[in-house]
Design a protein around this motif. Structure first.
Motif, mmCIF file in Angstrom:
data_model
loop_
_atom_site.group_PDB
_atom_site.id
_atom_site.type_symbol
_atom_site.label_atom_id
_atom_site.label_comp_id
_atom_site.label_asym_id
_atom_site.label_seq_id
_atom_site.Cartn_x
_atom_site.Cartn_y
_atom_site.Cartn_z
ATOM 1 N N UNK A 1 -49.426 102.297 82.617
ATOM 2 C CA UNK A 1 -48.313 103.442 84.362
ATOM 3 C C UNK A 1 -49.897 104.125 84.584
ATOM 4 N N UNK A 2 -49.844 105.546 83.926
ATOM 5 C CA UNK A 2 -50.644 106.283 84.467
ATOM 6 C C UNK A 2 -52.577 105.323 84.670
ATOM 7 N N UNK A 3 -52.559 104.752 84.286
ATOM 8 C CA UNK A 3 -54.127 104.117 84.135
ATOM 9 C C UNK A 3 -54.513 103.375 85.350
ATOM 10 N N UNK A 4 -53.295 103.100 85.870
ATOM 11 C CA UNK A 4 -52.902 102.441 87.260
ATOM 12 C C UNK A 4 -53.405 103.716 88.056
ATOM 13 N N UNK A 5 -52.547 104.819 87.612
ATOM 14 C CA UNK A 5 -51.956 105.726 89.040
ATOM 15 C C UNK A 5 -53.504 105.770 88.852
ATOM 16 N N UNK A 6 -54.032 106.297 87.644
ATOM 17 C CA UNK A 6 -56.017 107.070 87.980
ATOM 18 C C UNK A 6 -56.703 106.424 89.045
ATOM 19 N N UNK A 7 -56.680 105.231 88.564
ATOM 20 C CA UNK A 7 -57.269 103.913 88.778
ATOM 21 C C UNK A 7 -57.128 103.571 90.160
ATOM 22 N N UNK A 8 -55.711 104.035 91.138
ATOM 23 C CA UNK A 8 -55.596 103.765 92.379
ATOM 24 C C UNK A 8 -56.165 105.721 92.947
ATOM 25 N N UNK A 9 -55.908 106.523 91.967
ATOM 26 C CA UNK A 9 -56.270 107.976 92.275
ATOM 27 C C UNK A 9 -57.824 108.194 93.129
ATOM 28 N N UNK A 10 -58.827 107.212 91.821
ATOM 29 C CA UNK A 10 -60.165 107.265 92.124
ATOM 30 C C UNK A 10 -60.779 106.655 92.878
ATOM 31 N N UNK A 11 -61.352 107.151 94.315
ATOM 32 C CA UNK A 11 -60.968 106.140 96.051
ATOM 33 C C UNK A 11 -62.385 106.488 96.084
ATOM 34 N N UNK A 12 -63.459 107.781 95.848
ATOM 35 C CA UNK A 12 -64.695 107.530 96.358
ATOM 36 C C UNK A 12 -65.189 107.276 95.530
ATOM 37 N N UNK A 13 -66.693 106.919 95.229
ATOM 38 C CA UNK A 13 -67.643 106.361 94.371
ATOM 39 C C UNK A 13 -68.234 107.234 92.787
ATOM 40 N N UNK A 14 -68.269 108.417 93.165
ATOM 41 C CA UNK A 14 -67.999 109.208 92.470
ATOM 42 C C UNK A 14 -67.272 109.339 91.008
ATOM 43 N N UNK A 15 -66.342 108.762 90.853
ATOM 44 C CA UNK A 15 -65.569 108.781 90.342
ATOM 45 C C UNK A 15 -65.148 109.686 89.919
ATOM 46 N N UNK A 16 -64.397 110.738 90.910
ATOM 47 C CA UNK A 16 -63.860 112.769 90.822
ATOM 48 C C UNK A 16 -62.341 112.271 91.714
ATOM 49 N N UNK A 17 -61.622 112.806 91.237
ATOM 50 C CA UNK A 17 -60.413 112.887 91.623
ATOM 51 C C UNK A 17 -60.378 114.055 92.193
ATOM 52 N N UNK A 18 -60.020 113.739 93.514
ATOM 53 C CA UNK A 18 -60.227 115.314 94.409
ATOM 54 C C UNK A 18 -58.717 115.653 94.190
ATOM 55 N N UNK B 1 -44.719 121.240 90.194
ATOM 56 C CA UNK B 1 -45.888 122.229 90.558
ATOM 57 C C UNK B 1 -46.411 122.426 89.399
ATOM 58 N N UNK B 2 -46.115 122.797 87.798
ATOM 59 C CA UNK B 2 -46.765 122.897 86.962
ATOM 60 C C UNK B 2 -48.097 122.227 86.687
ATOM 61 N N UNK B 3 -47.658 120.842 86.883
ATOM 62 C CA UNK B 3 -49.132 119.456 87.361
ATOM 63 C C UNK B 3 -49.880 120.388 88.588
ATOM 64 N N UNK B 4 -49.399 120.672 89.751
ATOM 65 C CA UNK B 4 -50.657 120.994 90.589
ATOM 66 C C UNK B 4 -50.889 122.513 89.749
ATOM 67 N N UNK B 5 -50.563 123.052 89.073
ATOM 68 C CA UNK B 5 -50.868 124.127 88.398
ATOM 69 C C UNK B 5 -52.243 124.013 87.806
ATOM 70 N N UNK B 6 -52.069 123.505 86.939
ATOM 71 C CA UNK B 6 -53.428 122.579 85.648
ATOM 72 C C UNK B 6 -54.157 122.154 86.351
ATOM 73 N N UNK B 7 -54.132 120.931 87.413
ATOM 74 C CA UNK B 7 -54.792 120.531 88.431
ATOM 75 C C UNK B 7 -55.767 121.388 89.204
ATOM 76 N N UNK C 1 -59.903 122.498 88.451
ATOM 77 C CA UNK C 1 -60.996 122.147 89.058
ATOM 78 C C UNK C 1 -60.863 123.743 89.685
ATOM 79 N N UNK C 2 -61.538 124.687 88.978
ATOM 80 C CA UNK C 2 -61.575 125.492 89.780
ATOM 81 C C UNK C 2 -62.299 126.113 91.131
ATOM 82 N N UNK C 3 -63.108 125.114 90.848
ATOM 83 C CA UNK C 3 -64.286 125.301 91.561
ATOM 84 C C UNK C 3 -64.134 123.960 92.843
ATOM 85 N N UNK C 4 -62.789 124.042 93.108
ATOM 86 C CA UNK C 4 -62.567 122.798 94.158
ATOM 87 C C UNK C 4 -64.317 121.436 94.351
ATOM 88 N N UNK C 5 -64.448 121.458 92.897
ATOM 89 C CA UNK C 5 -65.025 120.200 93.208
ATOM 90 C C UNK C 5 -64.943 118.788 92.530
#
Length: 115
Positions: free
Chosen positions: A58-75, A100-106, A110-114
């Protein structure tokens, strides 16, 4: 009664055959208890492995769908969209994490919003 006859004739005390029969019954009960415990333990471990595999898929498919751009970075936008899916909610519920905890952890990671 035929099985107890040799015990009764060779031992003069009345309580010894009864004690021996109780001992045999206790040993049989203990052996059955151990066998039941082994089967139960294997079933529990099998269920845990199956759930872990399902969650990994489940988590593999979630992250696979999240990485939409070519640089393999989750925005952050990708992560926010993923938080709205039932699969992500199921995974977070299983892990005991609030949205909210997941959002805060992200945001912490991602403190530099990269991404």
């Amino acid at each position: 009664n035929d099985l107890m006859q040799p015990l009764k004739t060779s031992i003069s005390h009345v309580w010894v055959p009864a004690l021996f029969s109780a001992y045999i019954a206790f040993c049989v009960f203990a052996m059955l208890n151990v066998i039941t415990g082994v089967f139960t333990d294997k079933a529990i471990h099998s269920e845990k492995r199956q759930r872990a595999t399902e969650l990994e898929n489940l988590i593999f498919s979630l992250f696979e769908r999240m990485v939409l751009e070519d640089d393999d970075v989750i925005r952050q936008g990708d992560f926010e969209l993923a938080l709205k899916t039932p699969e992500m909610r199921k995974y977070l519920d299983h892990m005991g994490i609030e949205i909210e905890e997941a959002r805060a952890l992200f945001l912490l990671l991602d403190d530099k919003s990269t991404g």
